[in-house]
Design an enzyme around this catalytic site. Structure first.
Site, short mmCIF file in Angstrom:
data_model
loop_
_atom_site.label_atom_id
_atom_site.label_comp_id
_atom_site.label_asym_id
_atom_site.label_seq_id
_atom_site.Cartn_x
_atom_site.Cartn_y
_atom_site.Cartn_z
N TYR A 164 5.41 -3.43 -2.95
CA TYR A 164 4.31 -2.50 -2.63
C TYR A 164 4.40 -1.19 -3.43
CZ TYR A 164 1.44 0.75 0.07
OH TYR A 164 0.53 1.71 0.44
N GLY A 191 -12.27 -2.15 0.99
CA GLY A 191 -11.36 -2.02 2.15
C GLY A 191 -12.05 -1.32 3.30
N SER A 212 -0.17 5.58 -3.06
CA SER A 212 0.72 5.76 -1.91
C SER A 212 1.86 6.68 -2.29
CB SER A 212 1.29 4.42 -1.48
OG SER A 212 2.35 4.60 -0.56
N1 LIG Z 1 -1.83 3.62 6.37
C1 LIG Z 1 -0.94 4.24 5.61
O1 LIG Z 1 -0.01 4.89 6.11
C2 LIG Z 1 -1.07 4.20 4.11
C3 LIG Z 1 -0.22 5.01 3.36
C4 LIG Z 1 -0.33 5.00 1.97
C5 LIG Z 1 -1.28 4.21 1.36
N2 LIG Z 1 -2.09 3.42 2.11
C6 LIG Z 1 -3.07 2.59 1.40
O2 LIG Z 1 -4.35 2.79 1.96
C7 LIG Z 1 -5.12 1.60 1.81
C8 LIG Z 1 -5.71 1.21 3.16
O3 LIG Z 1 -4.67 1.05 4.08
P1 LIG Z 1 -4.93 1.05 5.65
O4 LIG Z 1 -3.71 1.55 6.29
O5 LIG Z 1 -6.23 1.66 5.95
O6 LIG Z 1 -4.94 -0.53 5.93
P2 LIG Z 1 -6.07 -1.52 6.45
O7 LIG Z 1 -5.38 -2.83 6.58
O8 LIG Z 1 -6.75 -0.96 7.64
O9 LIG Z 1 -7.12 -1.53 5.27
C9 LIG Z 1 -7.06 -2.41 4.18
C10 LIG Z 1 -8.40 -3.09 4.02
O10 LIG Z 1 -8.34 -3.92 2.86
C11 LIG Z 1 -8.95 -5.16 3.19
N3 LIG Z 1 -8.41 -6.24 2.37
C12 LIG Z 1 -7.24 -6.91 2.54
N4 LIG Z 1 -7.12 -7.88 1.64
C13 LIG Z 1 -8.23 -7.84 0.86
C14 LIG Z 1 -8.68 -8.61 -0.24
N5 LIG Z 1 -7.97 -9.63 -0.71
N6 LIG Z 1 -9.88 -8.29 -0.79
C15 LIG Z 1 -10.63 -7.27 -0.30
N7 LIG Z 1 -10.25 -6.50 0.75
C16 LIG Z 1 -9.06 -6.79 1.32
C17 LIG Z 1 -8.64 -5.39 4.66
O11 LIG Z 1 -9.52 -6.33 5.25
C18 LIG Z 1 -8.75 -3.99 5.22
O12 LIG Z 1 -10.05 -3.70 5.70
C19 LIG Z 1 -4.21 0.56 1.19
O13 LIG Z 1 -4.42 0.54 -0.21
C20 LIG Z 1 -2.83 1.10 1.49
O14 LIG Z 1 -1.88 0.69 0.56
C21 LIG Z 1 -2.01 3.39 3.48
#
Ligand SMILES: NC(=O)c1ccc[n+]([C@@H]2O[C@H](COP(=O)([O-])OP(=O)(O)OC[C@H]3O[C@@H](n4cnc5c(N)ncnc54)[C@H](O)[C@@H]3O)[C@@H](O)[C@H]2O)c1
Length: 256
Positions: free
Chosen positions: A153, A10, A113
């Site tokens: 989710y 990611g 999360s």
């Molecule tokens: N942003 C928040 O508030 C938050 C809160 C709790 C948990 N999270 C978790 O943090 C993680 C990252 O979230 P974020 O907010 O940085 O989002 P983001 O969308 O910026 O990052 C997710 C990344 O995963 C990649 N991705 C998507 N589908 C994929 C696949 N099939 N194979 C490989 N890579 C793939 C995307 O290209 C992206 O770069 C996630 O697991 C999310 O559930 C985020």
């Protein structure tokens, strides 16, 4: 001391990109993995992509890595969310474990999360923990069909937490000297969070009320990146199986 090598999934955006940048700025070699814009391109929602991740990382690392940071995830009301967040994350951790074993101070962490403590669908969680991907995807599809798509989710992340707490202390992980933890962020200010719910004031207010964060809403991405980096550092030699809530006080507010 030799330079440590980390794999970050990611890594193309948000928390993953910030963590990869943090580790690289501290002098580590970082293998950035994602479905797009990365050194290793692999779709972790499907078996071929998961195999590709393991083989490509083996090739570019030379057969040894010191840490895995499994961040890739989506928050869609769709079966894809369980395929990526639960099965893709497990495949990342398990698929890269043979390379971690070659390190003298191996570490792994997954991103969960805060939402996992708020709500979950028992059928999805049970199917995930039975490692039955098709049953989990079917349960997720049924939830979407019933108008309960938002439960997919948090269910994928609760299943991840439950798997991780028992896996971490079993022979493959603690038994092999590999600390394995999870970081559970509250709402943090990534581009995806902005696009999907923070930009709409009504949705943002609803999320802020469901997940109260006394230290601030949304939180900073850098706080999650630095915590993830610490969990895979050589310094973390004795903590494993933990779900670390980096959520501005939401878990403490909801559970006290
Ligand atoms: N942003 C928040 O508030 C938050 C809160 C709790 C948990 N999270 C978790 O943090 C993680 C990252 O979230 P974020 O907010 O940085 O989002 P983001 O969308 O910026 O990052 C997710 C990344 O995963 C990649 N991705 C998507 N589908 C994929 C696949 N099939 N194979 C490989 N890579 C793939 C995307 O290209 C992206 O770069 C996630 O697991 C999310 O559930 C985020």
């Amino acid at each position: 001391m030799s330079e440590r090598t980390y794999v970050v999934t990611g890594a193309a955006s948000g928390i993953g990109a910030a963590t990869a940048d943090h580790l690289a700025a501290a002098g580590a070699r970082v293998i950035r993995c994602d479905v797009r814009a990365a050194e290793v391109i692999a779709d972790l929602a499907v078996p071929e992509g998961r195999e590709r991740l393991a083989s490509q990382v083996r090739a570019v690392s030379g057969g040894r890595i010191d840490g895995v940071v499994a961040v890739a995830g989506v928050g869609l009301p769709s079966p894809l969310t369980v395929r990526l967040n639960f099965f893709g994350t497990l495949a990342t951790l398990e698929g890269l474990r043979p390379l971690l074993i070659e390190s003298d101070r191996p570490r792994a962490v997954a991103v969960s999360s805060l939402s996992a403590i708020v709500a979950a669908d028992e059928r999805i969680v049970k199917a995930c923990l039975a490692l039955d991907e098709e049953a989990a995807a079917a349960a997720a599809a049924a939830a979407v069909e019933a108008g309960r798509g938002r439960i997919v989710y948090p269910s994928s992340k609760l299943a991840l937490n439950q798997w991780l707490r028992s896996a971490a202390v079993a022979s493959d992980w603690a038994g092999a000297g590999i600390p394995l933890n999870a970081v559970a962020p509250g709402v943090v200010d990534t581009e995806t969070a902005r696009r999907t719910f923070l930009a709409d004031p009504a949705t943002s207010d609803l999320v802020a009320a469901t997940m109260p964060q006394p230290l601030g809403f949304p939180g900073p991405v850098s706080a999650i990146a630095s915590l993830l980096a610490w969990t895979v550092s050589a310094g973390n030699s004795f903590m494993t199986g933990q779900i670390l809530y980096a959520d501005g006080g939401a878990e403490a507010t909801l559970n006290s």
